[in-house]
Design an enzyme around this catalytic site. Sequence first.
Site, PDB file in Angstrom:
ATOM      1  N   ASP A 129     -10.493   3.096   4.441  1.00 34.86           N
ATOM      2  CA  ASP A 129     -10.935   1.697   4.367  1.00 34.86           C
ATOM      3  C   ASP A 129     -12.464   1.599   4.394  1.00 34.86           C
ATOM      4  O   ASP A 129     -13.027   0.539   4.125  1.00 34.86           O
ATOM      5  CB  ASP A 129     -10.379   0.907   5.567  1.00 34.86           C
TER       6      ASP A 129
ATOM      7  N   GLN B 153      -3.939  -1.353   9.682  1.00 36.07           N
ATOM      8  CA  GLN B 153      -3.995  -2.705   9.133  1.00 36.07           C
ATOM      9  C   GLN B 153      -4.629  -3.672  10.137  1.00 36.07           C
ATOM     10  O   GLN B 153      -4.227  -3.711  11.312  1.00 36.07           O
ATOM     11  CB  GLN B 153      -2.566  -3.173   8.771  1.00 36.07           C
TER      12      GLN B 153
ATOM     13  N   LYS C  84       0.838  -1.209   0.000  1.00 38.69           N
ATOM     14  CA  LYS C  84       0.000   0.000   0.000  1.00 38.69           C
ATOM     15  C   LYS C  84       0.872   1.258   0.000  1.00 38.69           C
ATOM     16  O   LYS C  84       0.622   2.198  -0.757  1.00 38.69           O
ATOM     17  CB  LYS C  84      -0.929  -0.017   1.216  1.00 38.69           C
TER      18      LYS C  84
END
Length: 300
Positions: free
Chosen positions: A122, A99, A55
């Site tokens: 997200d 994460q 990412k």
Amino acid sequence: MSEARLIDGKAFAVDLRARVREGVAGLVAGKGVKPGLATVLVGADPASQVYVRSKGKAAAELGMVSFDHRLPEETTEAELLQLVATLNQDPRIHGILVQLPLPKHIHTERVLLAIHPDKDVDGFHPINVGRLGSIASGAPLDFPVPCTPLGCSMLLADALGALGGKTAVVVGRSTLVGRPVAQLLLRADCTVTIAHSRTRDLPALCRGADILVAAIGKPELVRGDWIKPGAAVVDVGINRIPDGGGKTKLVGDVAFEEALQVAGHLTPVPGGVGPMTVACLMYNTLQEARRKVGLPFAAI
Ligand code: NAP
């Protein structure tokens, strides 16, 4: 019947990234703003390390600034919340990605709730979950939407055009994948059924679907005779199974060779939905950076 057309998620993701790169360049030239993405990894889970690295790398490749925070496994929830609060305040940062999974001693919901909804690239903050859950037919997605589901809906729209009136079955009801996919399909005017492990006669249900999305996590559960001839099948599953001689291979939740003979469109594993996730994360980060400087939402 001829073989299904493969939906090339890898190529679509390359194209989407190129469009994001152009969008970033335009934002830098027009407003002097570089989108910034902060990634936060707690602990040393090898798979998570790979995801976070990819990412950060993608962000840098597209001209964004990437802020990489690696915290030890023993980090307390209070320390993580403090970092999130600092990132929320930092004007250089437009997207925050914590994460998952987090170590067991940290409450994931508290951390997700602490991320500012406008930096929640997200799309897991309850405000953004609620926005997606209450979206009207065809309304713009002008808030962060979970990346993998967004990728699925982009691939379907690209392959099929208008989705309105189609019957969709989504197998899987997770908050990460199944539910948001279903909501995106509902927004696109599909008639949507969500199936799960307690669904009765899943094969018969699936056979009624013009669009079948498998987000289950069970290797090749969906067989060829579960698929309506000509249906579009999106396989979100990523499963590693033995491949003889101590080797392993990746397979999806759909029996690929069987599906190929029946479906009209099919995403392969790997190379289907998988590459879309990071590309959509970059898309979300660009959209939030645009929003911060007052630019309207623009589908790119
Ligand atoms: P999850 O949280 O474990 O959810 C799985 C869902 O499948 C649950 O709703 C479960 O039902 C349902 N299910 C399990 N067994 C079933 C069965 N025999 N029949 C019908 N439904 C069944 O998994 P997830 O996070 O949604 O992920 C699903 C898959 O997508 C995994 O393989 C994951 O690795 C993959 N994935 C891929 C990407 C990507 O980038 N391509 C991203 C995220 C996830 P219950 O709710 O009743 O338990």
